[in-house]
Design a protein around this motif. Structure first.
Motif, PDB file in Angstrom:
ATOM      1  N   THR A   1       0.767  -1.232  -0.061  1.00 15.63           N
ATOM      2  CA  THR A   1       0.066   0.035  -0.009  1.00 15.63           C
ATOM      3  C   THR A   1       0.798   1.346  -0.107  1.00 15.63           C
ATOM      4  OG1 THR A   1      -2.007   0.977   0.850  1.00 15.63           O
ATOM      5  CG2 THR A   1      -0.206   0.231   2.388  1.00 15.63           C
ATOM      6  N   ALA A   2       0.245   2.252  -0.328  1.00 13.06           N
ATOM      7  CA  ALA A   2       0.654   3.578  -0.103  1.00 13.06           C
ATOM      8  C   ALA A   2      -0.383   4.777   0.176  1.00 13.06           C
ATOM      9  CB  ALA A   2       1.373   4.185  -1.537  1.00 13.06           C
TER      10      ALA A   2
ATOM     11  N   VAL B   1       4.716  -1.677   2.484  1.00 12.52           N
ATOM     12  CA  VAL B   1       4.064  -0.198   2.426  1.00 12.52           C
ATOM     13  C   VAL B   1       5.146   0.813   1.649  1.00 12.52           C
ATOM     14  CG1 VAL B   1       4.933   0.308   4.595  1.00 12.52           C
ATOM     15  CG2 VAL B   1       3.131   1.898   3.729  1.00 12.52           C
ATOM     16  N   THR B   2       4.726   1.793   0.784  1.00 17.19           N
ATOM     17  CA  THR B   2       5.405   2.665   0.170  1.00 17.19           C
ATOM     18  C   THR B   2       5.069   3.995   0.315  1.00 17.19           C
ATOM     19  OG1 THR B   2       4.504   2.858  -1.883  1.00 17.19           O
ATOM     20  CG2 THR B   2       6.191   1.115  -1.658  1.00 17.19           C
ATOM     21  N   GLY B   3       5.720   4.997  -0.073  1.00 15.69           N
ATOM     22  CA  GLY B   3       5.317   6.479   0.252  1.00 15.69           C
ATOM     23  C   GLY B   3       5.868   6.963   1.363  1.00 15.69           C
ATOM     24  N   VAL B   4       6.497   6.337   2.045  1.00 11.26           N
ATOM     25  CA  VAL B   4       6.768   6.886   3.486  1.00 11.26           C
ATOM     26  C   VAL B   4       7.877   8.256   3.197  1.00 11.26           C
ATOM     27  CG1 VAL B   4       6.704   4.758   4.773  1.00 11.26           C
ATOM     28  CG2 VAL B   4       8.899   5.439   3.603  1.00 11.26           C
ATOM     29  N   PRO B   5       8.191   8.984   4.365  1.00  9.21           N
ATOM     30  CA  PRO B   5       8.955  10.214   4.027  1.00  9.21           C
ATOM     31  C   PRO B   5      10.300   9.968   3.537  1.00  9.21           C
ATOM     32  CG  PRO B   5       7.781  10.451   6.118  1.00  9.21           C
ATOM     33  CD  PRO B   5       7.472   9.161   5.658  1.00  9.21           C
ATOM     34  N   GLU B   6      10.953  10.872   2.815  1.00 18.08           N
ATOM     35  CA  GLU B   6      12.443  10.711   2.421  1.00 18.08           C
ATOM     36  C   GLU B   6      13.261  10.592   3.569  1.00 18.08           C
ATOM     37  OE1 GLU B   6      13.425  13.058  -1.274  1.00 18.08           O
ATOM     38  OE2 GLU B   6      12.005  14.120  -0.536  1.00 18.08           O
TER      39      GLU B   6
ATOM     40  N   GLY C   1      12.348   6.802   2.056  1.00 17.76           N
ATOM     41  CA  GLY C   1      11.087   6.640   1.343  1.00 17.76           C
ATOM     42  C   GLY C   1      11.188   7.573  -0.200  1.00 17.76           C
ATOM     43  N   SER C   2      10.495   7.632  -1.064  1.00 19.77           N
ATOM     44  CA  SER C   2      10.382   8.388  -2.188  1.00 19.77           C
ATOM     45  C   SER C   2       9.716   9.712  -2.157  1.00 19.77           C
ATOM     46  CB  SER C   2       9.684   7.733  -3.384  1.00 19.77           C
ATOM     47  OG  SER C   2       8.291   7.489  -2.902  1.00 19.77           O
ATOM     48  N   GLY C   3       9.072  10.217  -0.957  1.00 23.87           N
ATOM     49  CA  GLY C   3       8.649  11.357  -0.610  1.00 23.87           C
ATOM     50  C   GLY C   3       7.309  11.619  -1.395  1.00 23.87           C
ATOM     51  N   ASP C   4       7.017  12.893  -1.579  1.00 27.78           N
ATOM     52  CA  ASP C   4       5.968  13.305  -2.236  1.00 27.78           C
ATOM     53  C   ASP C   4       5.753  13.173  -3.817  1.00 27.78           C
ATOM     54  OD1 ASP C   4       3.683  14.947  -3.166  1.00 27.78           O
ATOM     55  OD2 ASP C   4       4.763  16.723  -3.187  1.00 27.78           O
ATOM     56  N   PRO C   5       4.585  12.262  -4.061  1.00 30.46           N
ATOM     57  CA  PRO C   5       4.766  11.897  -5.408  1.00 30.46           C
ATOM     58  C   PRO C   5       4.048  12.978  -6.700  1.00 30.46           C
ATOM     59  CG  PRO C   5       2.702  10.986  -4.252  1.00 30.46           C
ATOM     60  CD  PRO C   5       3.716  11.742  -3.155  1.00 30.46           C
TER      61      PRO C   5
ATOM     62  N   ILE D   1       4.160   5.039 -10.340  1.00 30.49           N
ATOM     63  CA  ILE D   1       5.799   4.865 -10.802  1.00 30.49           C
ATOM     64  C   ILE D   1       6.660   5.474  -9.597  1.00 30.49           C
ATOM     65  CG2 ILE D   1       7.700   6.135 -12.203  1.00 30.49           C
ATOM     66  CD1 ILE D   1       5.258   6.261 -14.353  1.00 30.49           C
ATOM     67  N   ASN D   2       6.111   6.218  -8.857  1.00 28.95           N
ATOM     68  CA  ASN D   2       6.904   6.810  -7.753  1.00 28.95           C
ATOM     69  C   ASN D   2       6.920   5.620  -6.790  1.00 28.95           C
ATOM     70  OD1 ASN D   2       8.359   9.458  -6.672  1.00 28.95           O
ATOM     71  ND2 ASN D   2       6.797   9.014  -4.919  1.00 28.95           N
ATOM     72  N   CYS D   3       6.168   5.021  -6.412  1.00 31.41           N
ATOM     73  CA  CYS D   3       5.949   3.987  -5.405  1.00 31.41           C
ATOM     74  C   CYS D   3       6.911   2.905  -6.004  1.00 31.41           C
ATOM     75  CB  CYS D   3       4.366   3.493  -5.158  1.00 31.41           C
ATOM     76  SG  CYS D   3       3.577   4.736  -4.299  1.00 31.41           S
ATOM     77  N   TYR D   4       6.721   2.557  -7.135  1.00 32.17           N
ATOM     78  CA  TYR D   4       7.289   1.404  -7.666  1.00 32.17           C
ATOM     79  C   TYR D   4       8.988   1.756  -7.623  1.00 32.17           C
ATOM     80  CZ  TYR D   4       9.136  -2.114 -11.442  1.00 32.17           C
ATOM     81  OH  TYR D   4       9.763  -2.889 -12.077  1.00 32.17           O
ATOM     82  N   SER D   5       9.281   2.880  -7.996  1.00 28.10           N
ATOM     83  CA  SER D   5      10.843   3.342  -7.808  1.00 28.10           C
ATOM     84  C   SER D   5      11.395   3.200  -6.339  1.00 28.10           C
ATOM     85  CB  SER D   5      10.798   4.882  -8.294  1.00 28.10           C
ATOM     86  OG  SER D   5      10.606   4.751  -9.724  1.00 28.10           O
ATOM     87  N   GLU D   6      10.326   3.498  -5.476  1.00 26.77           N
ATOM     88  CA  GLU D   6      10.720   3.102  -4.128  1.00 26.77           C
ATOM     89  C   GLU D   6      11.078   1.931  -3.797  1.00 26.77           C
ATOM     90  OE1 GLU D   6       8.883   3.828   0.546  1.00 26.77           O
ATOM     91  OE2 GLU D   6       8.412   5.470  -1.214  1.00 26.77           O
ATOM     92  N   ILE D   7      10.488   0.914  -4.247  1.00 31.46           N
ATOM     93  CA  ILE D   7      10.391  -0.636  -4.014  1.00 31.46           C
ATOM     94  C   ILE D   7      11.520  -0.969  -4.877  1.00 31.46           C
ATOM     95  CG2 ILE D   7       9.515  -2.732  -4.391  1.00 31.46           C
ATOM     96  CD1 ILE D   7       6.630  -1.572  -4.382  1.00 31.46           C
ATOM     97  N   ALA D   8      11.902  -0.415  -5.940  1.00 31.07           N
ATOM     98  CA  ALA D   8      12.865  -0.879  -6.945  1.00 31.07           C
ATOM     99  C   ALA D   8      14.251  -0.172  -6.502  1.00 31.07           C
ATOM    100  CB  ALA D   8      12.492  -0.594  -8.258  1.00 31.07           C
ATOM    101  N   GLY D   9      14.156   0.777  -5.729  1.00 32.85           N
ATOM    102  CA  GLY D   9      15.459   1.409  -5.173  1.00 32.85           C
ATOM    103  C   GLY D   9      16.163   2.391  -6.396  1.00 32.85           C
ATOM    104  N   PHE D  10      15.052   2.824  -7.267  1.00 36.93           N
ATOM    105  CA  PHE D  10      15.383   3.878  -8.469  1.00 36.93           C
ATOM    106  C   PHE D  10      15.863   5.263  -7.829  1.00 36.93           C
ATOM    107  CE2 PHE D  10      12.788   1.079 -11.505  1.00 36.93           C
ATOM    108  CZ  PHE D  10      13.681   0.276 -11.559  1.00 36.93           C
ATOM    109  N   SER D  11      16.571   5.928  -8.685  1.00 39.17           N
ATOM    110  CA  SER D  11      17.002   7.228  -8.405  1.00 39.17           C
ATOM    111  C   SER D  11      15.856   8.110  -8.602  1.00 39.17           C
ATOM    112  CB  SER D  11      18.259   7.667  -8.700  1.00 39.17           C
ATOM    113  OG  SER D  11      18.064   7.598 -10.584  1.00 39.17           O
ATOM    114  N   LYS D  12      15.808   9.605  -8.260  1.00 38.77           N
ATOM    115  CA  LYS D  12      14.728  10.430  -8.705  1.00 38.77           C
ATOM    116  C   LYS D  12      14.840  10.681 -10.047  1.00 38.77           C
ATOM    117  CE  LYS D  12      13.894  12.921  -4.471  1.00 38.77           C
ATOM    118  NZ  LYS D  12      12.276  12.680  -4.638  1.00 38.77           N
ATOM    119  N   LYS D  13      16.227  10.476 -10.635  1.00 36.92           N
ATOM    120  CA  LYS D  13      16.254  10.849 -12.306  1.00 36.92           C
ATOM    121  C   LYS D  13      15.619   9.871 -13.088  1.00 36.92           C
ATOM    122  CE  LYS D  13      19.898  11.293 -15.574  1.00 36.92           C
ATOM    123  NZ  LYS D  13      21.183  11.493 -16.140  1.00 36.92           N
TER     124      LYS D  13
END
Length: 362
Positions: free
Chosen positions: A120-121, A141-146, A150-154, A301-313
């Motif tokens: 969830t997020a 869970v994703t979308g937790v604060p940076e 976490g990935s922060g504000d999507p 995509i933002n949540c997926y990136s958090e799970i996968a460990g992707f950079s902001k770029k």
């Protein structure tokens, strides 16, 4: 714990029509928790979807919402090429009065019991702080604060995807995706709407804005040079693009009849009041509609990136891919003379079916 009581006929009718894999009803007397978790499809990966907290009038209304939203997440993940399935959850209650740490943590334990089939997020009525509480009980869970990794504000990522969807539609109609001189009516200027206004004004588009919050209107208008219009007048504007970024179902028989725009592309979920009737109506009227679940996929995509460990770029690059995905939908719609939402559904369904067959051959 006890089960939420919903009319049996209503439950089975709805489950049959939406085709879900699993629906879990969560109830806890000690915390007052009443929630529904819907896992629609996990062919492409674990079901990821936000948790919405809303004061639904009836439990049947909550069930219908979570079933529809979770199915939309399946299609959203599929068409954007993510290795995720679709899910969603709703907590029945007033997020201003009924929410507590204990309730969110108890809910987190229900998620944990699903063993990773649902992640969830945040969503309407929930916050990054709520995700912190949920994370105390489960890692799903994703979308937790940076500050917690976490990935922060999507919102910026979601707005970027909508922006790319707009540019793809402009390219289709005008032969170039430059937005200078184009006029856009943005309905709803929350975090996503404001980020979209910022991107549009950077390309010198003429922007009109409407919202129920007059303070926000004044702030965004002053900051970006956007023109304020009344909510009741937004459908009558003679603009190139209408971008609904607030509530769903704003595209209905009444509003479509008023619209003078050439393109509809916004961040709101479930924009078509009736997917079949109003998708066809837009096609017949010659208005190019960018399917909402495709171009607003930036949050996912933002949540997926958090799970996968992707950079902001890398996250922004994935959001930019929405441009080509939208172009593919528009091409299919034109070649088959079908509404764009139907074209998007076909592309998403084909990817799911192809992967399902591949897995069956292992």
């Amino acid at each position: 714990m006890s089960s939420i009581q919903i009319e049996e006929k209503s439950v089975f009718n709805q489950l049959s029509s939406f085709g879900h894999q699993k629906v879990v009803f969560c109830s806890d007397a000690d915390t007052g928790l009443r929630a529904i978790i819907a896992v629609h499809d996990t062919t492409l990966g674990p079901a990821l979807g936000g948790t919405r907290m809303w004061a639904y009038k009836t439990e049947a209304e909550a069930l219908n919402d979570v079933l529809r939203l979770s199915r939309g997440m399946t299609y959203k993940a599929a068409i954007t090429g993510l290795n995720l399935g679709g899910g969603k959850a709703v907590i029945i209650g007033d997020n201003r009065k009924d929410k507590s740490e204990a309730l969110m943590r108890r809910y987190g334990r229900f998620i944990n019991n699903l063993n990773g089939s649902f992640i969830t997020a945040e969503d309407v009525g929930t916050t990054p702080k709520d995700m912190e509480y949920i994370r105390m009980e489960t890692k799903y869970v994703t979308g937790v604060p940076e500050s917690l990794g976490g990935s922060g504000d999507p919102s910026p990522v979601t707005a970027k995807g909508v922006f790319m969807g707009i540019k793809a539609c402009v390219k289709e109609l005008f032969g170039t995706d430059k937005l200078a001189g184009k006029s856009v009516a943005v309905q709803g200027i929350g975090n996503v709407g404001e980020s979209l206004v910022h991107l549009l004004r950077e390309e010198n588009a003429k922007v009109y804005i409407s919202d129920i919050n007059e303070e926000r209107l004044s702030y965004v208008s002053s900051k970006y040079g956007a023109e304020v219009v009344l909510n009741t007048d937004i459908y009558d504007l003679d603009v190139d693009i209408y971008a609904p970024c607030a509530l769903g179902a704003t595209l209905n028989s009444n509003t479509i009849d008023k619209l003078k725009c050439s393109i509809i592309a916004g961040a709101a979920n479930n924009q078509l009041a009736d997917e079949t009737i109003h998708g066809r109506l837009l096609l017949e009227k010659g208005i190019l509609y960018a399917p909402d679940y495709l171009i607003n996929a930036g949050g996912l995509i933002n949540c997926y990136s958090e799970i996968a460990g992707f950079s902001k770029k890398r996250t922004m690059q994935l959001a930019e891919n929405i441009y080509e995905a939208t172009r593919s939908v528009l091409k299919k719609s034109k070649s088959e003379n079908i509404p764009t939402n139907e074209a998007a559904n076909k592309i998403a369904e084909k990817r799911i079916e192809d992967i399902r067959k591949l897995k069956a051959s292992y």
